[in-house]
Design an enzyme around this catalytic site. Structure first.
Site: not given
Length: 416
Positions: A129, A201, A226-227, A375
């Site tokens: 990322f 991560d 938050y995912k 995605r």
């Protein structure tokens, strides 16, 4: 071929199905983007109101004590720890993933500087990322001690890239684009064999796939809430440090919440023992409180059950797309092997951005990542098998009719 009735039957047999009622999902929307932003727990609205109206409104500053605000980061960390194979007192929920990566990478390099000062290489993936790459690059530039990033183009190249020059191996467990999941235990062991430390991560892992940091022998881990953890937009991230490393060095952002005697107001910094030293400044209480609502739902199930459903959902999606959309230019970029797959599925299409916009217009929300990657996230807490079937039929219609070619779907938004 799997039918919609087959999917209805799977939903009827799904032991996790009742948990969907604990999320506020809009009518007419199939939400396949929980890998980017989780849905709102129903309880979050009342919790936010209680924090604002009661704890802040009536409790005022007293709520740092009476409502437990001061220790909220640690309490949430203890609850989250059970999802990632950590123990009580080893995790804090605080700051952002980027900031927490800066902390742990700084600490890891400092540890290595005392053990093997000749090591100057940080191994990571080109497809990591971007914020992880930016933080590492910026830190290396700031330190001005000759640290360099060694970027690896594919997972298969990692074993050869980790060598005696490596100080730190910095990897994302589940790749944000492809959904590829690394063997954390094997790569951590390889890192240690070469004398390197391993940072993981967990942004696309926590709440999505089983993680056991202790079993894997990991050194440091960070991730967001938050995912899949459904903590809300921009909710606080988390940080974990192996107990063997935690107290060896201070982290670089020495704020007052990480001080061993916070309210002694001493002029010099003395870090707390344990993971509390990875706290920095005053915590955003309203946002932190929302994280607890997401964790409350996880307390009603277990990661093994969630993983079984996740794999069933992603298997079904891949199967249906390849059947329904076989005539179109779709290329699966997510591994078929369960051991290498996270909880989202990515397909490449030459007009991927426009296809995603057309899907959103039809109520199917996925997202897009450059280059050409569509995605689709599958969140076992609230995604149904029937939604998967319906989403694929809509995707097929959009591709058949070339709906994506309409001008409105070509307009690039600032967030994709």
């Amino acid at each position: 071929m799997t039918t919609r009735n087959d999917c209805l039957a799977l939903d009827a047999q799904d032991s996790l199905a009742p948990l969907r009622q604990q999320f506020a999902l809009p009518e007419g929307v199939i939400y396949l983007d929980g890998n980017s932003l989780g849905a709102r727990p129903v309880a979050a609205l009342a919790r936010a109101q209680a924090v604002i109206a009661e704890e802040w409104g009536n409790g005022l500053i007293r709520s740092w004590n009476s409502a437990g605000w001061r220790d909220l980061s640690e309490r949430l960390g203890n609850r989250l720890a059970t999802l990632i194979g950590a123990r009580d007192g080893e995790v804090v929920v605080t700051d952002t993933t980027s900031i927490n990566l800066f902390k742990v990478l700084s600490a890891a390099l400092r540890v290595q500087a005392t053990r093997s000062p000749e090591r100057r290489v940080i191994v990571t993936e080109t497809s990591n990322f971007p914020t992880d790459l930016y933080i590492a690059e910026g830190l290396a530039d700031m330190l001005q001690q000759g640290y360099t990033l060694r970027l690896v183009d594919s997972p298969e190249e990692l074993p050869q890239a980790i060598d005696q020059d490596t100080a730190v191996v910095m990897l994302t467990h589940v790749n944000y684009k492809t959904g590829y999941m690394h063997d954390m235990q094997a790569l951590t062991a390889l890192s240690h064999e070469c004398g390197a430390l391993a940072i993981w991560d967990l942004a696309h892992s926590a709440g999505a796939v089983p993680v056991d940091l202790h079993q894997a022998g990991a050194d440091y881990a960070i991730g967001c809430t938050y995912k899949y953890l459904n903590g809300g937009p921009g909710s606080q991230a988390f940080v974990w440090v192996s107990p063997q490393l935690c107290d060896l060095v201070p982290q670089p952002l020495s704020g007052w919440f990480g001080h061993s005697r916070q309210f002694a107001m001493e002029p010099r910094y003395e870090p707390s023992n344990g993971i509390a030293r990875y706290l920095c400044g005053t915590q955003p209480i309203t946002s932190l409180a929302m994280v607890e609502c997401g964790l409350d739902v996880f307390a009603q199930t277990d990661m093994a059950s969630l993983r079984r459903k996740s794999l069933a959902l992603t298997d079904l999606f891949i199967e249906l797309v390849e059947q329904r959309c076989a005539a179109h230019e779709l290329t699966l970029v997510t591994p078929r092997e369960h051991a290498k797959r996270g909880s989202h599925v990515s397909f490449e299409h030459p007009e991927g951005y426009a296809v995603i916009q057309a899907l959103i217009d039809r109520g199917v929300i996925g997202d897009y990542r450059e280059p050409r990657i569509m995605r689709f996230g599958f969140t076992p807490l609230y995604t149904t098998f029937t939604e998967v079937w319906d989403a694929v039929q809509i995707l097929g219609e959009i591709l058949d009719r070339k709906t994506w070619a309409q001008a409105q779907f070509q307009v690039r938004h600032s967030v994709t």
